[in-house]
Design a protein around this motif. Structure first.
Motif, PDB file in Angstrom:
ATOM      1  N   PRO A 173       0.732  -0.990   0.298  1.00 32.16           N
ATOM      2  CA  PRO A 173       0.103  -0.299  -0.002  1.00 32.16           C
ATOM      3  C   PRO A 173       0.602   1.548   0.123  1.00 32.16           C
ATOM      4  CG  PRO A 173      -0.235  -0.539   1.970  1.00 32.16           C
ATOM      5  CD  PRO A 173       0.751  -1.942   1.187  1.00 32.16           C
ATOM      6  N   VAL A 174       0.285   2.405  -0.959  1.00 32.69           N
ATOM      7  CA  VAL A 174       1.066   3.204  -0.306  1.00 32.69           C
ATOM      8  C   VAL A 174       0.250   4.888  -0.006  1.00 32.69           C
ATOM      9  CG1 VAL A 174       2.447   5.012  -2.396  1.00 32.69           C
ATOM     10  CG2 VAL A 174       2.900   2.930  -2.919  1.00 32.69           C
ATOM     11  N   MET A 175       0.402   5.600   0.625  1.00 32.86           N
ATOM     12  CA  MET A 175      -0.454   6.674   1.187  1.00 32.86           C
ATOM     13  C   MET A 175      -0.110   7.753   0.308  1.00 32.86           C
ATOM     14  SD  MET A 175      -0.871   8.151   4.796  1.00 32.86           S
ATOM     15  CE  MET A 175       0.711   9.443   4.789  1.00 32.86           C
ATOM     16  N   MET A 176      -1.273   7.972  -0.309  1.00 31.26           N
ATOM     17  CA  MET A 176      -1.221   9.292  -0.883  1.00 31.26           C
ATOM     18  C   MET A 176      -2.257  10.380  -0.495  1.00 31.26           C
ATOM     19  SD  MET A 176      -2.309   9.919  -5.436  1.00 31.26           S
ATOM     20  CE  MET A 176      -3.794  10.045  -5.096  1.00 31.26           C
ATOM     21  N   LEU A 177      -1.623  11.664   0.184  1.00 33.27           N
ATOM     22  CA  LEU A 177      -2.631  12.465   0.192  1.00 33.27           C
ATOM     23  C   LEU A 177      -3.297  13.722  -1.060  1.00 33.27           C
ATOM     24  CD1 LEU A 177      -3.317  12.952   3.245  1.00 33.27           C
ATOM     25  CD2 LEU A 177      -1.380  11.655   2.983  1.00 33.27           C
ATOM     26  N   TRP A 178      -4.210  13.515  -1.380  1.00 30.48           N
ATOM     27  CA  TRP A 178      -5.233  14.444  -2.514  1.00 30.48           C
ATOM     28  C   TRP A 178      -5.454  15.676  -2.514  1.00 30.48           C
ATOM     29  CZ3 TRP A 178      -9.840  15.429  -4.544  1.00 30.48           C
ATOM     30  CH2 TRP A 178      -9.480  16.127  -5.801  1.00 30.48           C
ATOM     31  N   ALA A 181      -1.328  16.962  -4.302  1.00 30.38           N
ATOM     32  CA  ALA A 181      -0.867  15.380  -4.005  1.00 30.38           C
ATOM     33  C   ALA A 181       0.180  15.138  -3.998  1.00 30.38           C
ATOM     34  CB  ALA A 181      -1.968  14.578  -5.582  1.00 30.38           C
ATOM     35  N   VAL A 182       0.714  14.130  -2.344  1.00 32.40           N
ATOM     36  CA  VAL A 182       2.005  14.288  -2.276  1.00 32.40           C
ATOM     37  C   VAL A 182       1.894  12.951  -1.394  1.00 32.40           C
ATOM     38  CG1 VAL A 182       2.385  16.381  -1.738  1.00 32.40           C
ATOM     39  CG2 VAL A 182       1.110  14.713  -0.034  1.00 32.40           C
ATOM     40  N   VAL A 183       2.884  12.120  -1.918  1.00 29.63           N
ATOM     41  CA  VAL A 183       2.725  10.963  -1.465  1.00 29.63           C
ATOM     42  C   VAL A 183       4.319  10.808  -0.505  1.00 29.63           C
ATOM     43  CG1 VAL A 183       3.466   8.167  -1.911  1.00 29.63           C
ATOM     44  CG2 VAL A 183       1.718   9.095  -3.138  1.00 29.63           C
ATOM     45  N   PRO A 184       4.330  10.268   0.350  1.00 27.54           N
ATOM     46  CA  PRO A 184       5.748   9.987   1.482  1.00 27.54           C
ATOM     47  C   PRO A 184       5.804   8.664   1.229  1.00 27.54           C
ATOM     48  CG  PRO A 184       3.419   9.693   3.049  1.00 27.54           C
ATOM     49  CD  PRO A 184       2.990   9.843   1.091  1.00 27.54           C
ATOM     50  N   VAL A 185       7.425   8.385   0.596  1.00 30.93           N
ATOM     51  CA  VAL A 185       8.015   6.651   0.650  1.00 30.93           C
ATOM     52  C   VAL A 185       7.613   6.304   2.045  1.00 30.93           C
ATOM     53  CG1 VAL A 185       9.976   5.767  -0.078  1.00 30.93           C
ATOM     54  CG2 VAL A 185       9.216   8.094  -1.005  1.00 30.93           C
ATOM     55  N   THR A 186       8.661   7.127   2.791  1.00 32.76           N
ATOM     56  CA  THR A 186       7.855   6.508   4.431  1.00 32.76           C
ATOM     57  C   THR A 186       7.334   6.980   5.371  1.00 32.76           C
ATOM     58  OG1 THR A 186      10.043   7.725   5.442  1.00 32.76           O
ATOM     59  CG2 THR A 186      10.672   5.741   4.061  1.00 32.76           C
ATOM     60  N   ILE A 187       6.577   6.401   5.652  1.00 29.68           N
ATOM     61  CA  ILE A 187       5.040   6.647   6.335  1.00 29.68           C
ATOM     62  C   ILE A 187       5.607   6.729   7.824  1.00 29.68           C
ATOM     63  CG2 ILE A 187       2.566   6.962   6.469  1.00 29.68           C
ATOM     64  CD1 ILE A 187       2.929   4.966   4.013  1.00 29.68           C
ATOM     65  N   HIS A 188       5.010   6.143   8.282  1.00 27.60           N
ATOM     66  CA  HIS A 188       4.397   6.073  10.477  1.00 27.60           C
ATOM     67  C   HIS A 188       6.182   6.082  10.948  1.00 27.60           C
ATOM     68  CE1 HIS A 188       0.407   6.611   8.480  1.00 27.60           C
ATOM     69  NE2 HIS A 188       0.798   8.453   9.424  1.00 27.60           N
ATOM     70  N   VAL A 189       6.959   6.096  10.954  1.00 26.81           N
ATOM     71  CA  VAL A 189       8.293   6.134  11.398  1.00 26.81           C
ATOM     72  C   VAL A 189       9.053   7.288  11.443  1.00 26.81           C
ATOM     73  CG1 VAL A 189       8.753   3.445  10.207  1.00 26.81           C
ATOM     74  CG2 VAL A 189       9.512   5.085   9.117  1.00 26.81           C
ATOM     75  N   SER A 190       9.785   6.931  12.724  1.00 27.58           N
ATOM     76  CA  SER A 190      11.039   8.121  12.862  1.00 27.58           C
ATOM     77  C   SER A 190      11.808   7.995  12.001  1.00 27.58           C
ATOM     78  CB  SER A 190      11.098   7.557  14.221  1.00 27.58           C
ATOM     79  OG  SER A 190      12.543   6.525  13.855  1.00 27.58           O
ATOM     80  N   LEU A 191      11.958   9.967  12.150  1.00 28.09           N
ATOM     81  CA  LEU A 191      13.082   9.871  11.081  1.00 28.09           C
ATOM     82  C   LEU A 191      14.033   8.958  11.197  1.00 28.09           C
ATOM     83  CD1 LEU A 191      12.894  13.661  11.210  1.00 28.09           C
ATOM     84  CD2 LEU A 191      12.723  12.465   8.980  1.00 28.09           C
ATOM     85  N   ARG A 192      14.531   8.574  11.891  1.00 26.39           N
ATOM     86  CA  ARG A 192      15.709   7.955  11.886  1.00 26.39           C
ATOM     87  C   ARG A 192      15.626   6.378  11.076  1.00 26.39           C
ATOM     88  NH1 ARG A 192      20.031   7.592  15.667  1.00 26.39           N
ATOM     89  NH2 ARG A 192      19.345   9.323  16.864  1.00 26.39           N
ATOM     90  N   GLU A 193      14.218   5.821  11.595  1.00 23.79           N
ATOM     91  CA  GLU A 193      14.160   4.614  10.715  1.00 23.79           C
ATOM     92  C   GLU A 193      13.548   4.694   9.494  1.00 23.79           C
ATOM     93  OE1 GLU A 193      12.668   0.681  10.097  1.00 23.79           O
ATOM     94  OE2 GLU A 193      13.736   1.825  11.747  1.00 23.79           O
ATOM     95  N   ALA A 194      12.692   6.329   9.276  1.00 22.19           N
ATOM     96  CA  ALA A 194      12.867   6.093   7.616  1.00 22.19           C
ATOM     97  C   ALA A 194      14.164   6.830   7.205  1.00 22.19           C
ATOM     98  CB  ALA A 194      12.591   8.022   7.596  1.00 22.19           C
TER      99      ALA A 194
END
Length: 334
Positions: free
Chosen positions: A153-158, A163-176
């Protein structure tokens, strides 16, 4: 007649019931697509009374929703009672919210609904009940998985503005940073291109890919990741014939003139994508999950416990989510 939309209850103690009731009341004024609400009719009726709304609820199946919708709010029971009061989740909250999501996915995969629209959930409430997923998106992917298909799944905010898509989502910046790879960027972009073609009718999607570091790394002087991770992904995608530009400095990607040059911005981490769209379109941004075998949209906000059961919740984002789900279902080509 198009099949109705399956609208989940969300967290029963949050504003999901409030905005559902408000959206249905404006169905004629806004010419909203038909939807049915999945949950405990008694709990929704209690919320209507708290709000002083005289709304008729009629229980039935998804196949009855189109006929019921003009005159009453269709409710499809899930078999789970929700006893939570506005702003006060209780032991019934997690089970009721998850049952609603499961039934919505089953209805759409079985062909009884055209799309899933989800009201906000409270992840901390679900976690206390043993929920093991970071959020809605990952749970939907599990529900959609089969022996022969594992969705990514890919999260798009429209919104109409962006419209934007984050490649890494609900993780810390370190984990991203740990997760980010050329392969993940390229796979995400391919899913976005397929979704824009299939559900938005864009024959040749244009993607703008942000850099990770300030000024997209300033040729390596501000970090090597843009040269070693992001740029190779862009080159790979361009080699496949896709219209992709980057890595671009994120601080110049979102002004009005820049936004006219692409259909979707691919960003490296959560806030890099969500800050601009929530600034530009806080009330009408929609969360869209691409990469699933069905359409899913959601309001781009949380449960707002502090205003649940009052006249303060704004249904604009839910209304936008309902409209976009119907539009995507009508546009769908594959």
């Amino acid at each position: 007649m198009p099949k109705p939309l399956a609208l989940t209850s969300g967290e029963p103690a949050g504003i999901g019931p409030d905005i559902t009731l408000q959206a249905w009341l404006r169905r004629d004024e806004l010419k909203l697509p038909a939807f049915y609400w999945l949950g405990d009719a008694a709990s929704l009726d209690r919320r209507a009374k708290v709000l002083g709304l005289n709304i008729r609820l009629v229980e039935g199946g998804p196949e009855d929703a189109n006929e019921i919708f003009p005159h009453a709010l269709p409710v499809v029971p899930t078999g789970h009672v929700a006893s939570a009061r506005p702003g006060h989740p209780d032991d019934s909250s997690a089970g009721a919210a998850l049952a609603s999501i499961r039934q919505a996915v089953k209805d759409v995969t079985d062909g009884r609904a055209s799309a899933v629209v989800t009201n906000p959930i409270a992840k901390n409430v679900l976690y206390r009940a043993g929920f093991r997923h970071p959020g809605h998106t990952e749970y939907l992917a599990e529900l959609a998985a089969t022996k022969n298909f594992t969705p990514q799944p890919v999260m798009m905010l429209w919104s109409p503005a962006l419209a934007v898509v984050p490649v890494t989502i609900h993780v810390s910046l370190r984990e991203a940073l740990a997760q980010l790879s050329s392969e993940l960027i390229a796979t995400t972009a391919r899913i976005v291109v397929a979704g824009l073609k299939s559900y938005f009718g864009i024959a040749h999607p244009r993607l703008a890919v942000s850099g990770l570091n300030p000024h997209a790394g300033e040729d390596g002087s501000l970090g090597a990741e843009d040269k070693t991770i992001v740029a190779p992904a862009v080159d790979l995608l361009r080699g496949e014939g896709l219209d992709v530009r980057g890595p671009l400095p994120a601080d110049t990607m979102f002004h009005e003139a820049a936004r006219q040059s692409y259909d979707c911005a691919i960003c490296m981490y959560h806030d890099q994508a969500l800050i601009p769209i929530k600034t530009l379109a806080f009330e009408d941004a929609v969360n869209v999950t691409l990469g699933l075998p069905f359409i899913r949209t959601s309001p781009d906000h949380g449960t707002a416990f502090d205003i649940a059961g009052t006249d303060k919740p704004n249904p604009s984002s839910l209304i936008a989510a309902l409209r976009l789900a119907a539009r995507m279902a009508a546009t769908k080509t594959t």
